[in-house]
Design a protein around this motif. Structure first.
Motif, PDB file in Angstrom:
ATOM      1  N   PRO A   1     -16.954  13.487 -30.980  1.00 30.09           N
ATOM      2  CA  PRO A   1     -15.693  13.167 -30.412  1.00 30.09           C
ATOM      3  C   PRO A   1     -15.563  12.489 -29.097  1.00 30.09           C
ATOM      4  O   PRO A   1     -14.569  11.934 -28.594  1.00 30.09           O
ATOM      5  CB  PRO A   1     -15.324  14.654 -30.459  1.00 30.09           C
ATOM      6  N   VAL A   2     -16.786  12.649 -28.291  1.00 32.57           N
ATOM      7  CA  VAL A   2     -16.598  11.968 -26.742  1.00 32.57           C
ATOM      8  C   VAL A   2     -17.389  11.077 -26.448  1.00 32.57           C
ATOM      9  O   VAL A   2     -17.439  10.308 -25.432  1.00 32.57           O
ATOM     10  CB  VAL A   2     -17.010  13.379 -25.825  1.00 32.57           C
ATOM     11  N   ARG A   3     -18.285  10.791 -27.269  1.00 35.34           N
ATOM     12  CA  ARG A   3     -19.272   9.668 -27.235  1.00 35.34           C
ATOM     13  C   ARG A   3     -19.181   8.568 -28.154  1.00 35.34           C
ATOM     14  O   ARG A   3     -18.573   8.678 -29.559  1.00 35.34           O
ATOM     15  CB  ARG A   3     -20.828   9.999 -27.169  1.00 35.34           C
ATOM     16  N   TYR A   4     -19.547   7.249 -28.128  1.00 31.82           N
ATOM     17  CA  TYR A   4     -19.547   6.236 -29.082  1.00 31.82           C
ATOM     18  C   TYR A   4     -20.417   5.173 -28.742  1.00 31.82           C
ATOM     19  O   TYR A   4     -20.912   5.064 -27.539  1.00 31.82           O
ATOM     20  CB  TYR A   4     -18.013   5.476 -29.064  1.00 31.82           C
ATOM     21  N   ILE A   5     -20.802   4.324 -29.835  1.00 29.16           N
ATOM     22  CA  ILE A   5     -21.597   3.010 -29.351  1.00 29.16           C
ATOM     23  C   ILE A   5     -20.468   1.775 -29.503  1.00 29.16           C
ATOM     24  O   ILE A   5     -19.577   1.669 -30.173  1.00 29.16           O
ATOM     25  CB  ILE A   5     -22.427   2.684 -30.728  1.00 29.16           C
ATOM     26  N   ALA A   6     -20.712   0.848 -28.543  1.00 26.54           N
ATOM     27  CA  ALA A   6     -19.773  -0.215 -28.317  1.00 26.54           C
ATOM     28  C   ALA A   6     -20.672  -1.545 -28.008  1.00 26.54           C
ATOM     29  O   ALA A   6     -21.921  -1.530 -27.926  1.00 26.54           O
ATOM     30  CB  ALA A   6     -18.867   0.143 -26.999  1.00 26.54           C
ATOM     31  N   ASN A   7     -19.917  -2.531 -27.701  1.00 23.93           N
ATOM     32  CA  ASN A   7     -20.726  -3.790 -27.073  1.00 23.93           C
ATOM     33  C   ASN A   7     -20.005  -4.441 -26.041  1.00 23.93           C
ATOM     34  O   ASN A   7     -18.997  -3.979 -25.727  1.00 23.93           O
ATOM     35  CB  ASN A   7     -20.735  -4.846 -28.409  1.00 23.93           C
ATOM     36  N   ARG A   8     -20.439  -5.613 -25.481  1.00 29.56           N
ATOM     37  CA  ARG A   8     -19.855  -6.127 -24.468  1.00 29.56           C
ATOM     38  C   ARG A   8     -18.251  -7.115 -24.610  1.00 29.56           C
ATOM     39  O   ARG A   8     -18.031  -7.746 -23.448  1.00 29.56           O
ATOM     40  CB  ARG A   8     -20.829  -7.031 -23.553  1.00 29.56           C
ATOM     41  N   SER A   9     -18.032  -7.253 -25.873  1.00 28.50           N
ATOM     42  CA  SER A   9     -16.823  -8.007 -26.022  1.00 28.50           C
ATOM     43  C   SER A   9     -15.590  -7.522 -25.183  1.00 28.50           C
ATOM     44  O   SER A   9     -15.384  -6.325 -25.051  1.00 28.50           O
ATOM     45  CB  SER A   9     -16.504  -7.766 -27.306  1.00 28.50           C
ATOM     46  N   SER A  10     -15.026  -8.651 -24.544  1.00 31.79           N
ATOM     47  CA  SER A  10     -13.958  -8.273 -23.518  1.00 31.79           C
ATOM     48  C   SER A  10     -12.507  -8.296 -24.402  1.00 31.79           C
ATOM     49  O   SER A  10     -11.478  -7.878 -23.971  1.00 31.79           O
ATOM     50  CB  SER A  10     -13.836  -9.260 -22.544  1.00 31.79           C
ATOM     51  N   GLY A  11     -12.569  -9.011 -25.199  1.00 28.21           N
ATOM     52  CA  GLY A  11     -11.225  -9.363 -26.003  1.00 28.21           C
ATOM     53  C   GLY A  11     -10.467 -10.631 -25.415  1.00 28.21           C
ATOM     54  O   GLY A  11      -9.403 -11.006 -26.054  1.00 28.21           O
ATOM     55  N   LYS A  12     -10.969 -11.120 -24.349  1.00 31.16           N
ATOM     56  CA  LYS A  12     -10.192 -12.341 -23.807  1.00 31.16           C
ATOM     57  C   LYS A  12     -10.057 -13.426 -24.580  1.00 31.16           C
ATOM     58  O   LYS A  12      -9.002 -13.832 -24.707  1.00 31.16           O
ATOM     59  CB  LYS A  12     -11.255 -12.781 -22.467  1.00 31.16           C
ATOM     60  N   GLN A  13     -10.892 -13.807 -25.562  1.00 27.23           N
ATOM     61  CA  GLN A  13     -10.936 -15.134 -26.379  1.00 27.23           C
ATOM     62  C   GLN A  13      -9.828 -14.634 -27.545  1.00 27.23           C
ATOM     63  O   GLN A  13      -8.748 -15.468 -27.663  1.00 27.23           O
ATOM     64  CB  GLN A  13     -12.257 -15.421 -27.097  1.00 27.23           C
ATOM     65  N   GLY A  14      -9.777 -13.344 -28.075  1.00 20.26           N
ATOM     66  CA  GLY A  14      -8.973 -12.986 -29.116  1.00 20.26           C
ATOM     67  C   GLY A  14      -7.693 -13.096 -28.815  1.00 20.26           C
ATOM     68  O   GLY A  14      -6.673 -13.465 -29.364  1.00 20.26           O
ATOM     69  N   HIS A  15      -7.507 -12.394 -27.650  1.00 15.85           N
ATOM     70  CA  HIS A  15      -5.963 -12.296 -27.021  1.00 15.85           C
ATOM     71  C   HIS A  15      -5.535 -13.454 -26.578  1.00 15.85           C
ATOM     72  O   HIS A  15      -4.259 -13.990 -26.658  1.00 15.85           O
ATOM     73  CB  HIS A  15      -6.116 -11.315 -25.853  1.00 15.85           C
ATOM     74  N   ALA A  16      -6.475 -14.377 -25.997  1.00 17.15           N
ATOM     75  CA  ALA A  16      -5.904 -15.647 -25.656  1.00 17.15           C
ATOM     76  C   ALA A  16      -5.250 -16.418 -27.025  1.00 17.15           C
ATOM     77  O   ALA A  16      -4.246 -17.283 -26.687  1.00 17.15           O
ATOM     78  CB  ALA A  16      -6.994 -16.633 -24.953  1.00 17.15           C
ATOM     79  N   ILE A  17      -6.056 -16.341 -28.108  1.00 22.00           N
ATOM     80  CA  ILE A  17      -5.560 -17.059 -29.270  1.00 22.00           C
ATOM     81  C   ILE A  17      -4.233 -16.572 -29.794  1.00 22.00           C
ATOM     82  O   ILE A  17      -3.531 -17.243 -30.203  1.00 22.00           O
ATOM     83  CB  ILE A  17      -6.829 -16.922 -30.447  1.00 22.00           C
ATOM     84  N   ALA A  18      -4.192 -15.199 -29.725  1.00 20.79           N
ATOM     85  CA  ALA A  18      -3.097 -14.471 -30.129  1.00 20.79           C
ATOM     86  C   ALA A  18      -1.468 -14.995 -29.170  1.00 20.79           C
ATOM     87  O   ALA A  18      -0.793 -15.430 -29.838  1.00 20.79           O
ATOM     88  CB  ALA A  18      -3.192 -12.934 -29.925  1.00 20.79           C
ATOM     89  N   ALA A  19      -1.979 -15.039 -28.029  1.00 15.96           N
ATOM     90  CA  ALA A  19      -1.012 -15.815 -26.841  1.00 15.96           C
ATOM     91  C   ALA A  19      -0.625 -17.209 -27.466  1.00 15.96           C
ATOM     92  O   ALA A  19       0.666 -17.361 -27.351  1.00 15.96           O
ATOM     93  CB  ALA A  19      -1.399 -15.272 -25.333  1.00 15.96           C
TER      94      ALA A  19
END
Ligand code: C5P
Length: 224
Positions: free
Chosen positions: A24-42
Motif C-alpha cells: 500500500p505504500v510502495r510502488y514501481i514507476a518510471n521517469r515519464s513526466s506527462g508533459k507530452q501527453g498533456h500538451a497534446i490534450a491541451a
C-alpha cells in the motif's frame, strides 16, 4: 477565436507514467513526466476537440477544457480508456509499465531483523495501445502510439506499428543524452503506412500542435 480544425472530434489521450503497487505504500514507476501527453490534450482542446485525458500520476498542471480521468496502475488505465470509447482519435502517450508486481501486498511489507530480503515477482501488464488497436468493435478510426527507443528508432517503430496494430507511431530517441524523457523538447519521427517524416527538434507544445495539424489533415483527407 482561433480556427478549430477538430471541432466536435472526440479525442482520447493517455499520458504520464503508471504506478504499480508493491504494497500500500510502495510502488514501481518510471521517469515519464506527462508533459507530452498533456500538451497534446491541451492542443486538441484548443482545436475544438472533445478531449478525454487519462492520466497516470504526474506533477504537471491539468490542461483546461478537457475531461481528466486520473489513474495509477496500467490495469486502471486500460479500464478508464475502455470506458471512454467510442472516440474518433486515440493517442497513447503514456509510459505504461510493462510489468506489475505479482500479488502486491495488502499490508506494508515489514522489515524484520534476521529475515531474508523480499523478492518481487513480476507479471506482464496489458498493452493498452495494442488492446485498443486490435478491437473489432469501437476501434477508433485513428489509433496513434509512441515509441520510446534508445537505438534503431525508425526500424523499431515500424515493427511496433505492425505488431501493435496502430495507424501512426511517433518515435523518439530517449537515450539519456537526448534529455527527452522528462525534458521540455522532443525530436519526433512520424511513422505511418505511407512512410517516415522527420520532424525538427522542438518543444513538446510544438510537437503537440504539429500532431494536431496532421490529424486534422488526415481527417479532412478521409472526408474528401
Ligand atoms: O511497447 P512500447 O512500450 O515501446 O510501446 C509504446 C507505445 O505503447 C506507447 O504509445 C504506449 O503508450 C503504449 N503502451 C500501452 N500499454 C502498455 C505499453 C505501451 O498503451 N502496456
Amino acid at each position: 477565436e482561433a480556427a478549430q480544425p477538430l471541432k466536435g472530434v472526440r479525442v482520447l489521450i493517455t499520458s504520464g507514467p503508471t504506478h504499480e503497487p508493491i504494497d500500500p505504500v510502495r510502488y514501481i514507476a518510471n521517469r515519464s513526466s506527462g508533459k507530452q501527453g498533456h500538451a497534446i490534450a491541451a492542443a486538441a482542446a484548443r482545436a475544438g476537440a472533445e478531449v478525454t485525458l487519462v492520466s497516470g500520476p504526474v506533477n504537471v498542471l491539468d490542461p483546461t477544457g478537457v475531461k481528466i480521468v486520473k489513474v495509477e496502475s496500467a490495469r486502471d488505465m486500460l479500464a478508464a480508456v475502455e470506458q471512454a470509447l467510442p472516440v474518433d482519435v486515440a493517442i497513447f502517450a503514456a509510459a505504461v509499465a510493462d510489468w506489475r508486481v505479482a500479488n502486491a501486498g495488502e499490508q506494508k511489507i515489514k522489515k524484520k531483523a534476521g529475515q531474508s530480503t523480499p523478492e518481487l515477482a513480476l507479471v506482464e501488464n496489458p498493452d493498452i495501445l495494442s488492446t485498443i488497436a486490435h478491437r473489432t468493435q469501437q476501434r477508433p478510426p485513428l489509433v496513434i502510439g509512441f515509441a520510446a527507443e534508445t537505438e534503431n528508432v525508425v526500424a523499431n517503430a515500424k515493427d511496433k506499428l505492425a505488431r501493435k496494430g496502430c495507424d501512426w507511431i511517433l518515435a523518439n530517441d530517449v537515450s539519456p543524452a537526448t534529455g527527452i524523457m522528462g525534458g521540455d523538447r522532443n525530436t519526433i519521427q512520424l511513422v505511418t503506412g505511407a512512410g517516415v517524416e522527420a520532424w525538427p527538434t522542438q518543444s513538446k507544445e510544438e510537437v503537440a500542435a504539429m500532431l494536431i495539424d496532421r490529424i486534422a489533415a488526415a481527417r479532412n483527407g478521409a472526408k474528401k
